[in-house]
Write a protein that holds these residues in place. Structure first.
Motif, PDB file in Angstrom:
ATOM      1  N   ALA A 116       5.583  12.446  -7.716  1.00  0.00           N
ATOM      2  CA  ALA A 116       5.785  13.511  -6.720  1.00  0.00           C
ATOM      3  C   ALA A 116       6.679  13.071  -5.559  1.00  0.00           C
ATOM      4  O   ALA A 116       7.008  13.888  -4.693  1.00  0.00           O
ATOM      5  CB  ALA A 116       4.428  13.981  -6.188  1.00  0.00           C
ATOM      6  N   ILE A 117       7.059  11.809  -5.542  1.00  0.00           N
ATOM      7  CA  ILE A 117       7.921  11.320  -4.460  1.00  0.00           C
ATOM      8  C   ILE A 117       9.344  11.814  -4.680  1.00  0.00           C
ATOM      9  O   ILE A 117       9.954  11.579  -5.730  1.00  0.00           O
ATOM     10  CB  ILE A 117       7.884   9.780  -4.381  1.00  0.00           C
ATOM     11  N   GLU A 118       9.891  12.501  -3.680  1.00  0.00           N
ATOM     12  CA  GLU A 118      11.230  13.078  -3.767  1.00  0.00           C
ATOM     13  C   GLU A 118      12.282  12.242  -3.048  1.00  0.00           C
ATOM     14  O   GLU A 118      13.466  12.273  -3.415  1.00  0.00           O
ATOM     15  CB  GLU A 118      11.227  14.489  -3.162  1.00  0.00           C
ATOM     16  N   TYR A 119      11.852  11.500  -2.019  1.00  0.00           N
ATOM     17  CA  TYR A 119      12.808  10.720  -1.230  1.00  0.00           C
ATOM     18  C   TYR A 119      12.260   9.320  -0.961  1.00  0.00           C
ATOM     19  O   TYR A 119      11.109   9.162  -0.555  1.00  0.00           O
ATOM     20  CB  TYR A 119      13.081  11.388   0.121  1.00  0.00           C
ATOM     21  N   VAL A 120      13.101   8.322  -1.204  1.00  0.00           N
ATOM     22  CA  VAL A 120      12.850   6.967  -0.725  1.00  0.00           C
ATOM     23  C   VAL A 120      13.861   6.733   0.384  1.00  0.00           C
ATOM     24  O   VAL A 120      15.071   6.748   0.146  1.00  0.00           O
ATOM     25  CB  VAL A 120      13.008   5.933  -1.853  1.00  0.00           C
ATOM     26  N   VAL A 178       0.843  -1.199   0.000  1.00  0.00           N
ATOM     27  CA  VAL A 178       0.000   0.000   0.000  1.00  0.00           C
ATOM     28  C   VAL A 178       0.878   1.249   0.000  1.00  0.00           C
ATOM     29  O   VAL A 178       0.621   2.225  -0.722  1.00  0.00           O
ATOM     30  CB  VAL A 178      -0.948   0.001   1.212  1.00  0.00           C
ATOM     31  N   LYS A 179       1.939   1.204   0.800  1.00  0.00           N
ATOM     32  CA  LYS A 179       2.852   2.347   0.894  1.00  0.00           C
ATOM     33  C   LYS A 179       3.551   2.609  -0.441  1.00  0.00           C
ATOM     34  O   LYS A 179       3.927   3.750  -0.744  1.00  0.00           O
ATOM     35  CB  LYS A 179       3.882   2.094   1.994  1.00  0.00           C
ATOM     36  N   LEU A 220      -1.227  15.541  11.402  1.00  0.00           N
ATOM     37  CA  LEU A 220      -2.215  14.478  11.566  1.00  0.00           C
ATOM     38  C   LEU A 220      -3.098  14.389  10.324  1.00  0.00           C
ATOM     39  O   LEU A 220      -3.575  15.396   9.808  1.00  0.00           O
ATOM     40  CB  LEU A 220      -3.080  14.754  12.802  1.00  0.00           C
ATOM     41  N   GLY A 221      -3.294  13.175   9.844  1.00  0.00           N
ATOM     42  CA  GLY A 221      -4.125  12.968   8.676  1.00  0.00           C
ATOM     43  C   GLY A 221      -3.359  12.928   7.374  1.00  0.00           C
ATOM     44  O   GLY A 221      -3.887  12.488   6.353  1.00  0.00           O
ATOM     45  N   LEU A 222      -2.104  13.393   7.395  1.00  0.00           N
ATOM     46  CA  LEU A 222      -1.272  13.337   6.206  1.00  0.00           C
ATOM     47  C   LEU A 222      -0.418  12.072   6.216  1.00  0.00           C
ATOM     48  O   LEU A 222      -0.051  11.563   7.271  1.00  0.00           O
ATOM     49  CB  LEU A 222      -0.350  14.562   6.125  1.00  0.00           C
ATOM     50  N   LEU A 223      -0.097  11.591   5.037  1.00  0.00           N
ATOM     51  CA  LEU A 223       0.814  10.464   4.878  1.00  0.00           C
ATOM     52  C   LEU A 223       2.178  10.978   4.450  1.00  0.00           C
ATOM     53  O   LEU A 223       2.283  12.069   3.867  1.00  0.00           O
ATOM     54  CB  LEU A 223       0.271   9.496   3.823  1.00  0.00           C
ATOM     55  N   PRO A 224       3.249  10.213   4.712  1.00  0.00           N
ATOM     56  CA  PRO A 224       4.574  10.649   4.258  1.00  0.00           C
ATOM     57  C   PRO A 224       4.592  10.994   2.774  1.00  0.00           C
ATOM     58  O   PRO A 224       5.277  11.941   2.362  1.00  0.00           O
ATOM     59  CB  PRO A 224       5.453   9.432   4.565  1.00  0.00           C
ATOM     60  N   ALA A 225       3.828  10.260   1.955  1.00  0.00           N
ATOM     61  CA  ALA A 225       3.787  10.537   0.516  1.00  0.00           C
ATOM     62  C   ALA A 225       3.264  11.934   0.222  1.00  0.00           C
ATOM     63  O   ALA A 225       3.604  12.531  -0.809  1.00  0.00           O
ATOM     64  CB  ALA A 225       2.938   9.486  -0.196  1.00  0.00           C
ATOM     65  N   ASP A 226       2.426  12.471   1.117  1.00  0.00           N
ATOM     66  CA  ASP A 226       1.903  13.816   0.924  1.00  0.00           C
ATOM     67  C   ASP A 226       2.999  14.866   0.999  1.00  0.00           C
ATOM     68  O   ASP A 226       2.846  15.985   0.490  1.00  0.00           O
ATOM     69  CB  ASP A 226       0.819  14.126   1.958  1.00  0.00           C
ATOM     70  N   LEU A 227       4.116  14.514   1.645  1.00  0.00           N
ATOM     71  CA  LEU A 227       5.268  15.404   1.717  1.00  0.00           C
ATOM     72  C   LEU A 227       6.415  14.900   0.840  1.00  0.00           C
ATOM     73  O   LEU A 227       7.567  15.285   1.019  1.00  0.00           O
ATOM     74  CB  LEU A 227       5.743  15.548   3.172  1.00  0.00           C
ATOM     75  N   GLY A 228       6.075  13.998  -0.090  1.00  0.00           N
ATOM     76  CA  GLY A 228       7.071  13.546  -1.053  1.00  0.00           C
ATOM     77  C   GLY A 228       8.030  12.496  -0.548  1.00  0.00           C
ATOM     78  O   GLY A 228       9.132  12.353  -1.085  1.00  0.00           O
ATOM     79  N   VAL A 231       8.691   8.351   0.946  1.00  0.00           N
ATOM     80  CA  VAL A 231       8.325   6.977   1.253  1.00  0.00           C
ATOM     81  C   VAL A 231       9.381   6.466   2.219  1.00  0.00           C
ATOM     82  O   VAL A 231      10.577   6.471   1.904  1.00  0.00           O
ATOM     83  CB  VAL A 231       8.277   6.092  -0.007  1.00  0.00           C
ATOM     84  N   VAL A 232       8.950   6.054   3.400  1.00  0.00           N
ATOM     85  CA  VAL A 232       9.879   5.638   4.454  1.00  0.00           C
ATOM     86  C   VAL A 232       9.596   4.195   4.838  1.00  0.00           C
ATOM     87  O   VAL A 232       8.460   3.843   5.158  1.00  0.00           O
ATOM     88  CB  VAL A 232       9.752   6.537   5.708  1.00  0.00           C
ATOM     89  N   ASP A 233      10.629   3.360   4.804  1.00  0.00           N
ATOM     90  CA  ASP A 233      10.501   1.973   5.241  1.00  0.00           C
ATOM     91  C   ASP A 233      11.716   1.585   6.068  1.00  0.00           C
ATOM     92  O   ASP A 233      12.846   1.997   5.780  1.00  0.00           O
ATOM     93  CB  ASP A 233      10.375   1.021   4.039  1.00  0.00           C
ATOM     94  N   ASN A 234      11.467   0.774   7.073  1.00  0.00           N
ATOM     95  CA  ASN A 234      12.544   0.255   7.912  1.00  0.00           C
ATOM     96  C   ASN A 234      13.525  -0.559   7.065  1.00  0.00           C
ATOM     97  O   ASN A 234      13.145  -1.188   6.075  1.00  0.00           O
ATOM     98  CB  ASN A 234      11.920  -0.613   9.009  1.00  0.00           C
ATOM     99  N   VAL A 235      14.799  -0.582   7.454  1.00  0.00           N
ATOM    100  CA  VAL A 235      15.809  -1.302   6.667  1.00  0.00           C
ATOM    101  C   VAL A 235      15.496  -2.796   6.563  1.00  0.00           C
ATOM    102  O   VAL A 235      15.814  -3.431   5.545  1.00  0.00           O
ATOM    103  CB  VAL A 235      17.228  -1.107   7.246  1.00  0.00           C
TER     104      VAL A 235
END
Length: 442
Positions: free
Chosen positions: A155-159, A146-147, A252-260, A262-266
């Motif tokens: 629009a994603i700037e950082y993975v 989903v993420k 609150l209510g925003l997802l990381p994708a809304d700020l460009g 995508v964050v995942d644990n190593v």
């Protein structure tokens, strides 16, 4: 090292020296395995096996039930002994599939077949991640497929691969980065295929020099970089990471994708690599057993479903009769009544203490001193002092709409810093649960 930092935060005793240099050691389960059908945020999976069925390692035994859900995979071959309600780390009862391990670890067909990720379409990559049952393995348990499907991938700037591991005592991600740095970088590269305009980063706190060196070496010649952050708790939270890297606050209510972002644990990122490249579903994870209540703290590669009592024995057994068992670490973990619970996808540690510091603190608790320290350290910029008053008075409207109490991430910084020894985080968790229950009732 980055000069940026997030608002607030604390510096608890790290306790990482107990296990930080213990290498990742494979552990094979000795008893039955318990596969809870709710190991993730969203709807629990639905069992697709029945009592008496023979299963293979890598076989789906619980099927995702909805968009925000995840497959449950057997990590062993053997026989389904039962399907019944079992306790999870939080003490809740959820349905689980109990499998008698035959010790053969016979793989389901197709598991381990290698492919070139660059030859796969974006949808094929996402499908492999979904089929593998991968979720956020730093603790949140959000289904990863989903993420990886934001509304606007361009629009994603950082993975960002999250290797902060800021929770005290836990060191399995540190060891994972030292040992499997190449696979983590390849996992980031696979994610970058989905987001053509993004930059790949591996964020690590500066207190992990060996992991930093290992990851930097693995990043050479790639489009992935290591971002070294200041050591401060809770650096590992998504909001803290995004604040440090982008300078923006995730409301609150925003997802990381809304700020460009995508964050995942190593650990999740490595699992993405294994799933996409080798068609390998999520069957194992890295896990720390630490604290002053075990004889030989260590880091292990564990099959999902292994009962945690076995891992204590693998760590040399308990020291006497310890007073505190915690699933996770001391800041955000959950107290355990016993060790007869399984390792789930989002469980990364078991911490054991000789003394129960929470009970000791409760014995010293006083009325609020109005010192304001809790307000100062809150990474979300909230006012825990006022939130506590509203929560105790059951003034839920003020708590939610005036004090923004639902933005609390339950990091425990306020409880840690409180000189009056007030259990603020516990109060806020309970209040949030009551508010959300009331919303569900309508």
């Amino acid at each position: 090292m980055s000069k940026n930092t997030f608002h607030g935060g604390v510096h608890p005793n790290e306790g990482k020296e107990l296990a930080q240099n213990a290498p990742l050691t494979p552990y094979e389960p000795q008893g039955d395995l318990i596969f809870l059908l709710g190991q993730h945020i969203g709807k629990p999976a639905q069992a697709v096996v029945k009592k008496g069925d023979q299963v293979l390692a890598g076989q789906v035994i619980g099927e995702a039930d909805g968009f925000v859900s995840a497959n449950i995979i057997s990590s062993v071959s053997g026989k389904v002994k039962d399907i019944r309600k079992c306790k999870n780390a939080m003490g809740s009862s959820v349905m689980g599939v109990i499998v008698e391990n035959d010790g053969q670890y016979t793989l389901a067909e197709g598991i381990g077949v290698e492919c070139n990720p660059k030859e796969l379409s974006n949808q094929e990559i996402i499908n492999r991640v979904k089929s593998a049952g991968i979720v956020g393995m730093g603790g949140a348990g959000f289904p990863t497929h989903v993420k990886l499907m934001p509304k606007n991938p361009d629009a994603i700037e950082y993975v960002i691969a999250n290797g902060a591991e800021c929770e005290p005592y836990i060191t399995c991600d540190d060891q994972l980065m030292r040992t499997y740095a190449d696979e983590i970088v390849k996992g980031v590269e696979i994610m970058l295929q989905l987001f053509p305009n993004a930059k790949g980063l591996v964020l690590i706190e500066e207190n992990k020099p060996e992991a930093i060196a290992s990851m930097k070496k693995a990043c050479e010649g790639t489009k992935v970089e290591v971002f070294v952050a200041k050591t401060k708790y809770p650096q590992g939270g998504e909001r803290s990471i995004i604040s440090v890297i982008t300078g923006k606050h995730l409301k609150l209510g925003l997802l990381p994708a809304d700020l460009g972002c995508v964050v995942d644990n190593v650990t999740t990122v490595r699992s993405i690599y294994r799933a996409v490249t080798f068609n390998e579903p999520l069957m194992q994870r890295n896990f720390t057993v630490s604290g002053d209540g075990v004889n030989k703290p260590g880091n292990f590669i564990v099959r999902i479903g292994t009962v945690q009592a076995e891992l204590v024995e693998a760590a040399g057994g308990l020291k006497g009769d310890p007073e505190k068992l915690i699933s996770g670490g001391p800041m955000m973990g959950f107290p355990l009544a016993n060790l007869d619970i399984p390792v789930c996808k989002n469980n990364n540690a078991l911490t054991v203490f000789v003394k129960d510091e929470v009970a000791i603190a409760q014995g010293k608790m006083t009325a609020c001193l109005r010192c304001g320290r809790c307000n100062h350290v809150c990474p979300e910029g909230l006012t825990p002092q006022q939130m506590a008053v509203a929560a105790e008075r059951k003034n839920y409207d003020r708590y939610e709409n005036k004090l923004y109490g639902l933005e609390c991430i339950a990091c425990g910084s306020c409880t840690f810093i409180c000189p009056a020894k007030r259990p603020l985080m516990q109060l806020f968790k309970q209040t949030k649960a009551e508010i959300m229950a009331a919303k569900r009732r309508g």
